[in-house]
Write a protein that holds these residues in place. Structure first.
Motif, mmCIF file in Angstrom:
data_model
loop_
_atom_site.group_PDB
_atom_site.id
_atom_site.type_symbol
_atom_site.label_atom_id
_atom_site.label_comp_id
_atom_site.label_asym_id
_atom_site.label_seq_id
_atom_site.Cartn_x
_atom_site.Cartn_y
_atom_site.Cartn_z
ATOM 1 N N PRO A 18 0.828 -1.216 0.000
ATOM 2 C CA PRO A 18 0.000 0.000 0.000
ATOM 3 C C PRO A 18 0.857 1.260 0.000
ATOM 4 O O PRO A 18 1.941 1.289 0.589
ATOM 5 N N VAL A 19 0.344 2.280 -0.673
ATOM 6 C CA VAL A 19 1.023 3.570 -0.731
ATOM 7 C C VAL A 19 0.334 4.528 0.246
ATOM 8 O O VAL A 19 -0.893 4.617 0.270
ATOM 9 N N VAL A 20 1.134 5.221 1.039
ATOM 10 C CA VAL A 20 0.617 6.237 1.954
ATOM 11 C C VAL A 20 1.296 7.555 1.590
ATOM 12 O O VAL A 20 2.514 7.681 1.701
ATOM 13 N N LEU A 21 0.512 8.531 1.132
ATOM 14 C CA LEU A 21 1.077 9.817 0.752
ATOM 15 C C LEU A 21 1.396 10.640 1.984
ATOM 16 O O LEU A 21 0.618 10.687 2.944
ATOM 17 N N THR A 22 2.530 11.317 1.939
ATOM 18 C CA THR A 22 3.026 12.087 3.074
ATOM 19 C C THR A 22 3.303 13.510 2.616
ATOM 20 O O THR A 22 4.250 13.758 1.870
ATOM 21 N N GLY A 23 2.478 14.442 3.037
ATOM 22 C CA GLY A 23 2.624 15.830 2.628
ATOM 23 C C GLY A 23 3.408 16.636 3.647
ATOM 24 O O GLY A 23 2.940 16.848 4.768
ATOM 25 N N MET A 24 4.594 17.074 3.263
ATOM 26 C CA MET A 24 5.424 17.900 4.138
ATOM 27 C C MET A 24 5.085 19.367 3.887
ATOM 28 O O MET A 24 5.189 19.862 2.757
ATOM 29 N N VAL A 25 4.678 20.076 4.928
ATOM 30 C CA VAL A 25 4.257 21.471 4.820
ATOM 31 C C VAL A 25 5.075 22.326 5.780
ATOM 32 O O VAL A 25 5.143 22.035 6.974
ATOM 33 N N GLY A 26 5.712 23.341 5.254
ATOM 34 C CA GLY A 26 6.449 24.275 6.095
ATOM 35 C C GLY A 26 7.902 23.942 6.327
ATOM 36 O O GLY A 26 8.634 24.748 6.905
ATOM 37 N N THR A 27 8.364 22.767 5.904
ATOM 38 C CA THR A 27 9.763 22.408 6.177
ATOM 39 C C THR A 27 10.730 23.279 5.387
ATOM 40 O O THR A 27 11.863 23.516 5.832
ATOM 41 N N ARG A 28 10.311 23.780 4.245
ATOM 42 C CA ARG A 28 11.173 24.675 3.471
ATOM 43 C C ARG A 28 11.373 26.000 4.203
ATOM 44 O O ARG A 28 12.440 26.611 4.121
ATOM 45 N N ASN A 29 10.355 26.450 4.920
ATOM 46 C CA ASN A 29 10.500 27.669 5.724
ATOM 47 C C ASN A 29 11.430 27.431 6.913
ATOM 48 O O ASN A 29 12.170 28.323 7.325
ATOM 49 N N ALA A 30 11.361 26.227 7.465
ATOM 50 C CA ALA A 30 12.207 25.897 8.610
ATOM 51 C C ALA A 30 13.648 25.625 8.194
ATOM 52 O O ALA A 30 14.576 25.879 8.968
ATOM 53 N N ASN A 31 13.829 25.134 6.987
ATOM 54 C CA ASN A 31 15.166 24.741 6.518
ATOM 55 C C ASN A 31 15.323 25.108 5.040
ATOM 56 O O ASN A 31 15.378 24.251 4.175
ATOM 57 N N PRO A 32 15.405 26.420 4.722
ATOM 58 C CA PRO A 32 15.572 26.837 3.324
ATOM 59 C C PRO A 32 16.844 26.251 2.720
ATOM 60 O O PRO A 32 17.815 25.974 3.444
ATOM 61 N N ILE A 33 16.845 26.062 1.407
ATOM 62 C CA ILE A 33 18.032 25.560 0.719
ATOM 63 C C ILE A 33 19.217 26.464 1.049
ATOM 64 O O ILE A 33 19.127 27.689 0.976
ATOM 65 N N GLY A 34 20.323 25.848 1.451
ATOM 66 C CA GLY A 34 21.526 26.604 1.791
ATOM 67 C C GLY A 34 21.718 26.832 3.273
ATOM 68 O O GLY A 34 22.777 27.309 3.690
ATOM 69 N N THR A 35 20.711 26.485 4.091
ATOM 70 C CA THR A 35 20.848 26.663 5.544
ATOM 71 C C THR A 35 21.127 25.318 6.206
ATOM 72 O O THR A 35 20.665 24.274 5.752
ATOM 73 N N ASN A 36 21.890 25.369 7.293
ATOM 74 C CA ASN A 36 22.238 24.150 8.023
ATOM 75 C C ASN A 36 21.505 24.024 9.345
ATOM 76 O O ASN A 36 21.287 22.922 9.831
ATOM 77 N N PHE A 37 21.116 25.153 9.927
ATOM 78 C CA PHE A 37 20.438 25.130 11.225
ATOM 79 C C PHE A 37 18.982 25.535 11.020
ATOM 80 O O PHE A 37 18.703 26.517 10.323
ATOM 81 N N PRO A 38 18.040 24.780 11.606
ATOM 82 C CA PRO A 38 16.627 25.073 11.359
ATOM 83 C C PRO A 38 16.191 26.415 11.944
ATOM 84 O O PRO A 38 16.664 26.837 13.004
ATOM 85 N N ARG A 39 15.293 27.064 11.235
ATOM 86 C CA ARG A 39 14.668 28.285 11.727
ATOM 87 C C ARG A 39 13.415 27.907 12.510
ATOM 88 O O ARG A 39 12.834 26.853 12.285
ATOM 89 N N PRO A 40 12.951 28.759 13.410
ATOM 90 C CA PRO A 40 11.798 28.411 14.258
ATOM 91 C C PRO A 40 10.459 28.566 13.543
ATOM 92 O O PRO A 40 9.571 29.285 13.991
ATOM 93 N N ALA A 41 10.317 27.874 12.408
ATOM 94 C CA ALA A 41 9.065 27.899 11.642
ATOM 95 C C ALA A 41 8.281 26.633 11.921
ATOM 96 O O ALA A 41 8.855 25.549 12.097
ATOM 97 N N LYS A 42 6.977 26.746 11.947
ATOM 98 C CA LYS A 42 6.122 25.609 12.260
ATOM 99 C C LYS A 42 6.097 24.615 11.099
ATOM 100 O O LYS A 42 6.027 24.998 9.929
ATOM 101 N N VAL A 43 6.133 23.341 11.433
ATOM 102 C CA VAL A 43 6.142 22.250 10.453
ATOM 103 C C VAL A 43 4.886 21.394 10.636
ATOM 104 O O VAL A 43 4.467 21.135 11.771
ATOM 105 N N HIS A 44 4.307 20.983 9.525
ATOM 106 C CA HIS A 44 3.114 20.129 9.588
ATOM 107 C C HIS A 44 3.251 18.993 8.578
ATOM 108 O O HIS A 44 3.854 19.156 7.512
ATOM 109 N N ILE A 45 2.664 17.843 8.924
ATOM 110 C CA ILE A 45 2.680 16.664 8.044
ATOM 111 C C ILE A 45 1.254 16.170 7.863
ATOM 112 O O ILE A 45 0.544 15.943 8.841
ATOM 113 N N GLU A 46 0.848 16.001 6.607
ATOM 114 C CA GLU A 46 -0.470 15.456 6.272
ATOM 115 C C GLU A 46 -0.294 14.043 5.712
ATOM 116 O O GLU A 46 0.475 13.845 4.761
#
Length: 249
Positions: free
Chosen positions: A147-175
Motif C-alpha cells: 500500500p502507498v501512503v502519501l506524506t505531505g510535508m508542509v512548512g519544512t522549506r520555511n524551517a530549513n531553506p536551501i543553503g541553511t544548516n540550522f533550522p529556523r523556528p518555523a512551524k512544520v506540519h505533516i499530512e
C-alpha cells in the motif's frame, strides 16, 4: 524493528525539534501499525528526513544519495552516522542500474514487513511547489503490491531553506493520506499492474494527490530540470515560472 541509532536520534534531537518547530501530524492512523507500506513524500528540505522519522512511530527506511555515506574525513563520518541513524540507505543515483538498485532496496525493506520512504521528485523542490515524479515509485508499488501512503510535508522549506544548516523556528506540519492499493488503482483505471504503461499515469496521480494534500501548486516538469535552468540562466524554463510564492496550507 527499530535500530538503536534510530531510537537515539529521536531521543536526542526529538525534544529540540518539537520545541523549536512545533511539528504536527494529521492522519497518522493511516500508517499501518505493522506490515509493509510505501511512504511517498514531497521534498521541501533536507530536514524532511528529520521531521518525518520523528513524527512516525515506526522506523522508516529511505534511499539517500551515496555521497552522504562516502565523504571522507570527520564530516563524512558524522554524515554517515547520521543518515544511517535515521534509517537511510545509500543509492548511487548516477549509475546505469540505479532504477534496479532502488527497486531491489525497496523490495528488501518491504519484504521484511517494514516501511519504505521515497521522494519521487528526486531532489528538493526549488521553490516549494510539487514537481513531476520519477516513475521508480510506481515500479516499486506495482512490483510489490504494498500500500502507498502519501506524506505531505508542509512548512519544512520555511524551517530549513536551501543553503541553511540550522533550522529556523518555523512551524512544520505533516499530512498523511489514506492508504492507496496500487493494484486496485491500476485495475480501476484499465491498466495491468505488470505493464510498463501504468508507471507514468500512477506516478502522476500520486504527485497531483500530494499537491492537493499539501496545498502547494503542481508543476508537470522535473525539479532537476528547473534547477539546471536556474543555475545556467538564472531564470525558470518557459511556462514553469511561479505566479506567487506558495506557502501550502
Amino acid at each position: 524493528m527499530t535500530n538503536r541509532w534510530y531510537s537515539l536520534f529521536k531521543a536526542v534531537l526529538g525534544p529540540f525539534l518539537i520545541v523549536w518547530n512545533r511539528p504536527t501530524i494529521n492522519g497518522a492512523d493511516n500508517i499501518p501499525e505493522r506490515g509493509p507500506a510505501i511512504m511517498v513524500s514531497n521534498h521541501q528540505a533536507v530536514m524532511d528526513s528529520f521531521y518525518l522519522p520523528l513524527m512516525v512511530r515506526r522506523q522508516l527506511t529511505f534511499p539517500a544519495k551515496s555521497e552522504y555515506f562516502t565523504t571522507p574525513g570527520v564530516k563524512g563520518a558524522v554524515q554517515k552516522w547520521f543518515f544511517s541513524s535515521v534509517g537511510q540507505v545509500p543509492l548511487d543515483r548516477q549509475s546505469a542500474d540505479a532504477g534496479d538498485a532502488l527497486l531491489n532496496a525497496a523490495t528488501r525493506v518491504l519484504d521484511s514487513g517494514e516501511l519504505f520512504g521515497i521522494y519521487p521528485e528526486g531532489t528538493r523542490s526549488p521553490d516549494g511547489r510539487v514537481y513531476k515524479g520519477r516513475t521508480g515509485v510506481a515500479r516499486i508499488a506495482m512490483e510489490t503490491g504494498a500500500p502507498v501512503v502519501l506524506t505531505g510535508m508542509v512548512g519544512t522549506r520555511n524551517a530549513n531553506p536551501i543553503g541553511t544548516n540550522f533550522p529556523r523556528p518555523a512551524k512544520v506540519h505533516i499530512e498523511i493520506s489514506e492508504q492507496i492499493d496500487p493494484h486496485a488503482w491500476a485495475a480501476e483505471n484499465g491498466f495491468d499492474p505488470a505493464s510498463r504503461d501504468v508507471a507514468r499515469p500512477f506516478t502522476d496521480y500520486l504527485m497531483r494527490r500530494l499537491a492537493e494534500l499539501t496545498g502547494y501548486d503542481y508543476v508537470d516538469v522535473y525539479a532537476s530540470e528547473v534547477k539546471e535552468s536556474l543555475a545556467a540562466t538564472g531564470s525558470y524554463p518557459p511556462g514553469t515560472e511561479p505566479e506567487t510564492t506558495t506557502e501550502g496550507k
